[in-house]
Each structure stands twice: as C-alpha cells, then as structure tokens.
Scaffold this motif. Structure first.
Motif, PDB file in Angstrom:
ATOM      1  N   ILE A 134       0.833  -1.212   0.000  1.00 21.74           N
ATOM      2  CA  ILE A 134       0.000   0.000   0.000  1.00 21.74           C
ATOM      3  C   ILE A 134       0.860   1.251   0.000  1.00 21.74           C
ATOM      4  O   ILE A 134       1.828   1.357   0.767  1.00 21.74           O
ATOM      5  CB  ILE A 134      -0.922   0.004   1.239  1.00 21.74           C
ATOM      6  CG1 ILE A 134      -1.906  -1.171   1.179  1.00 21.74           C
ATOM      7  CG2 ILE A 134      -1.674   1.323   1.357  1.00 21.74           C
ATOM      8  CD1 ILE A 134      -2.758  -1.306   2.439  1.00 21.74           C
ATOM      9  N   ASP A 135       0.503   2.203  -0.844  1.00 28.52           N
ATOM     10  CA  ASP A 135       1.048   3.561  -0.760  1.00 28.52           C
ATOM     11  C   ASP A 135       0.261   4.253   0.345  1.00 28.52           C
ATOM     12  O   ASP A 135      -0.902   4.631   0.163  1.00 28.52           O
ATOM     13  CB  ASP A 135       0.867   4.271  -2.107  1.00 28.52           C
ATOM     14  CG  ASP A 135       1.377   5.705  -2.106  1.00 28.52           C
ATOM     15  OD1 ASP A 135       1.441   6.323  -1.024  1.00 28.52           O
ATOM     16  OD2 ASP A 135       1.676   6.228  -3.193  1.00 28.52           O
ATOM     17  N   GLU A 136       0.868   4.399   1.502  1.00 29.18           N
ATOM     18  CA  GLU A 136       0.131   4.864   2.678  1.00 29.18           C
ATOM     19  C   GLU A 136      -0.350   6.305   2.522  1.00 29.18           C
ATOM     20  O   GLU A 136      -1.421   6.658   3.019  1.00 29.18           O
ATOM     21  CB  GLU A 136       0.987   4.689   3.934  1.00 29.18           C
ATOM     22  CG  GLU A 136       1.213   3.219   4.270  1.00 29.18           C
ATOM     23  CD  GLU A 136       1.932   3.005   5.589  1.00 29.18           C
ATOM     24  OE1 GLU A 136       2.532   3.983   6.108  1.00 29.18           O
ATOM     25  OE2 GLU A 136       1.894   1.867   6.109  1.00 29.18           O
ATOM     26  N   ASP A 137       0.410   7.154   1.858  1.00 25.59           N
ATOM     27  CA  ASP A 137      -0.038   8.533   1.633  1.00 25.59           C
ATOM     28  C   ASP A 137      -1.300   8.556   0.768  1.00 25.59           C
ATOM     29  O   ASP A 137      -2.234   9.315   1.027  1.00 25.59           O
ATOM     30  CB  ASP A 137       1.065   9.351   0.960  1.00 25.59           C
ATOM     31  CG  ASP A 137       2.247   9.614   1.882  1.00 25.59           C
ATOM     32  OD1 ASP A 137       2.057   9.550   3.112  1.00 25.59           O
ATOM     33  OD2 ASP A 137       3.345   9.861   1.364  1.00 25.59           O
ATOM     34  N   ALA A 138      -1.311   7.707  -0.257  1.00 25.35           N
ATOM     35  CA  ALA A 138      -2.478   7.642  -1.146  1.00 25.35           C
ATOM     36  C   ALA A 138      -3.696   7.102  -0.404  1.00 25.35           C
ATOM     37  O   ALA A 138      -4.821   7.584  -0.595  1.00 25.35           O
ATOM     38  CB  ALA A 138      -2.168   6.770  -2.359  1.00 25.35           C
ATOM     39  N   LEU A 139      -3.475   6.115   0.460  1.00 23.86           N
ATOM     40  CA  LEU A 139      -4.595   5.570   1.227  1.00 23.86           C
ATOM     41  C   LEU A 139      -5.156   6.606   2.188  1.00 23.86           C
ATOM     42  O   LEU A 139      -6.378   6.736   2.330  1.00 23.86           O
ATOM     43  CB  LEU A 139      -4.161   4.317   1.987  1.00 23.86           C
ATOM     44  CG  LEU A 139      -5.232   3.691   2.873  1.00 23.86           C
ATOM     45  CD1 LEU A 139      -6.464   3.288   2.067  1.00 23.86           C
ATOM     46  CD2 LEU A 139      -4.665   2.474   3.625  1.00 23.86           C
ATOM     47  N   LEU A 140      -4.279   7.333   2.856  1.00 26.79           N
ATOM     48  CA  LEU A 140      -4.739   8.379   3.775  1.00 26.79           C
ATOM     49  C   LEU A 140      -5.613   9.390   3.042  1.00 26.79           C
ATOM     50  O   LEU A 140      -6.695   9.760   3.521  1.00 26.79           O
ATOM     51  CB  LEU A 140      -3.544   9.077   4.408  1.00 26.79           C
ATOM     52  CG  LEU A 140      -3.845  10.218   5.382  1.00 26.79           C
ATOM     53  CD1 LEU A 140      -4.616   9.709   6.596  1.00 26.79           C
ATOM     54  CD2 LEU A 140      -2.547  10.890   5.823  1.00 26.79           C
ATOM     55  N   ALA A 141      -5.177   9.822   1.861  1.00 24.56           N
ATOM     56  CA  ALA A 141      -5.955  10.779   1.080  1.00 24.56           C
ATOM     57  C   ALA A 141      -7.295  10.191   0.656  1.00 24.56           C
ATOM     58  O   ALA A 141      -8.323  10.883   0.673  1.00 24.56           O
ATOM     59  CB  ALA A 141      -5.158  11.212  -0.152  1.00 24.56           C
TER      60      ALA A 141
END
Length: 308
Positions: A233-240
């Motif tokens: 998972i791209d964690e920054d993308a998931l947060l957004a």
C-alpha cells in the motif's frame, strides 16, 4: 553440536523439542539486522529460523555453515532470497501454519470497518447512544475482492461466502478453486469490489499496488483490509482516499515501516482500524509456525547430509 539461530526471544516448546539435537541461540525480542550479522559471526549457525528483522547477504556471509533460512510464518520478504540462492542456501516457509489466525484477523477487521465497531465503542464509553443516527454496512450480498488465493485467502473466502458475500479473487498461480470463488483479473478487483482484502506476498512487482491510481478505480466507499504486507500500500495515497471518502474504512494489520512509531498519520485518524501485525499471533499459530519452521529447517539439513 551445530547451532540454529532464532531471530526472536522464544520458540514453541514443541519446536524446541524437535531441535533438541542442535544448540538453539536466540537473538532477543527486538533483533536488528546488524545484531543478527554479529550473532551469525559468533555462532556460525547451520540454520536460521526467522521471526523478526531481516536476514540479508551480510548475515549469510558471516555464517559459512549456513544451509537453510526457515521462516516462522509464510511471508519471506524479509529474507534476501537472491543472496541465498547465490550462496546455495535454501529458503523455506511455514506456508499455511497461521492461515486460520490471519484469516480470522482479516474477518475481524472487515467486520469492524463495516459495523463501525471501534467508533461506536468509543461513543458508548463516552455516554452516547447513536441508534437514531447511525447506519452500518450490511455485507450480505456485497462483493469482496481477494488479492491472493493461497491458504489464508481461501480460508477467508470461505468465511466471506458464509456471510452471503460474492467472492471474487485474483491469483495467477491459483488452481482448482472452490465453486464459490470467481477468479478474475486485477482490474475487476478494483472495479467490482465493495471490500478488498489483501492476501498476497510482497514482491517488487506488486509493491504499492494500492496507490492513488488504483484507489481511484474502486467503488466509492470501498473497505480495504490488509493482513499481508504493508509495502503493498502507498500509505499517503490511502490516507488521502480515506479522508476524501473514496475509501470508507481501512482495516490494517501491517504497515510499510514496523513497528509503527508515534506520529504516524494513521494514528487518531477517522476511518482506520489498526492492529500491530498480530494476525498470525495466536497460541495455536505460535505452535504451528514454530513446529513447521523447525521441521522445514531439519528437512533441508537432512536432505543435504544424505548421500547422493
């Protein structure tokens, strides 16, 4: 007496009994990669049972007697497999030993997300009664998309089917699937799923497979569950995506960097249900993984000792 290094502080008594013909050396509760290298240099083990931290080329070079690296679990991404192959060291895993435990954790996270278990619990403890305003998500009739159809994925699939969910899955290596699992391609997982659950190993080919682009292709309000590896998972993308509502909720048991440190952006954020990579940590799985890891290591050593 030859030595076996365990990159952890303990091993199930049943596993230790299997290893009684060897001296077992423990690396401690929080071993570092550098510490493992030092222990390899000091003890020159014939086998390493990997619980925590990484085992790379430096550790292998420090232990010329090393013949096998055995994972206490199913995921071998913390072992440098290319370096092992170059040094004629076998890498083995306890595939399926923790399947029940991890699949149950995935189910728990999916249900917690769909039924707002954590937020409602906090509200109730705060003296609130939200019956008139809250609606949970009913999973019956919804579609769950599984990425990975190995022992864990298939066990989770069986539980999802029992809930009345449509189960679709992607796994290029899966064969002879049960009739309640519909094999699809990855674009179908993103497009058709109400819940996406990850059950695949981490490779360079699928690193950050959950990213801004793939999340934009999902149904709005999807639930994401990850009990596999955080690097998927791209964690920054998931947060957004969670903040925008594209992802309704994420249930995560693994993270890009572990252990999670204070100040991680997921902490305190609505829409995240978090657990500290304990999906495979049950008393039963502890024994199963330890015994399997010990047996796998011993099998390789016996094979290599056997006359040609």
């Amino acid at each position: 007496m030859s030595k076996i290094l365990v990159t952890g502080a303990d091993l199930a008594p049943q596993a230790l009994e299997l290893l009684r013909g060897h001296e077992v050396v423990f690396a401690g509760k929080a071993p570092t990669e550098e510490g493992i290298v030092a222990l390899c240099a000091e003890h020159n083990p014939v086998a390493i049972i990997v619980r925590y931290s990484k085992v790379g080329a430096a550790a292998m070079d420090a232990a010329p007697a090393l013949r096998v690296v055995s994972k206490h679990g199913s995921g071998t991404d913390t072992i440098d497999k290319l370096a092992a192959k170059e040094r004629d060291i076998e890498v083995v895993a306890a595939a399926g030993a923790n399947a029940a435990a991890v699949a149950e954790q995935a189910l728990a996270l999916m249900l917690a997300c769909a039924k707002s278990v954590v937020s409602l619990d906090a509200r109730m403890h705060g003296g609130h009664w939200d019956k008139a305003t809250h609606k949970s998500l009913e999973l019956n009739g919804r579609t769950v998309g599984l990425v990975g159809l190995g022992a864990i994925g298939l066990r989770f699939a069986r539980m999802a089917d029992a809930l009345g969910m449509r189960v679709i899955g992607f796994d290029p290596f899966a064969k002879d699937l049960p009739d309640y699992v519909e094999k699809v391609e990855m674009p179908d997982i993103w497009r058709e799923s109400d819940v996406i659950s990850l059950h695949c190993p981490l490779t360079e080919g699928n690193r950050q497979m959950v990213n801004a682009q793939t999340l934009s292709e999902t149904r709005r309000g999807v639930i994401l569950v990850n009990t596999a590896r955080g690097g998927l998972i791209d964690e920054d993308a998931l947060l957004a995506a969670v903040r925008s509502g594209q992802v309704m909720s994420a249930g995560l048991d693994s993270f890009a960097v572990e252990p999670m440190v204070a100040g991680h952006p997921f902490q305190g954020e609505k829409g995240f249900v978090l657990s500290p990579h304990i999906g495979g940590v049950t008393s039963d799985a502890y024994v199963n993984m330890g015994v399997a890891a010990a047996r796998n290591a011993l099998a390789v050593l016996a094979k290599q000792r056997a006359p040609a």
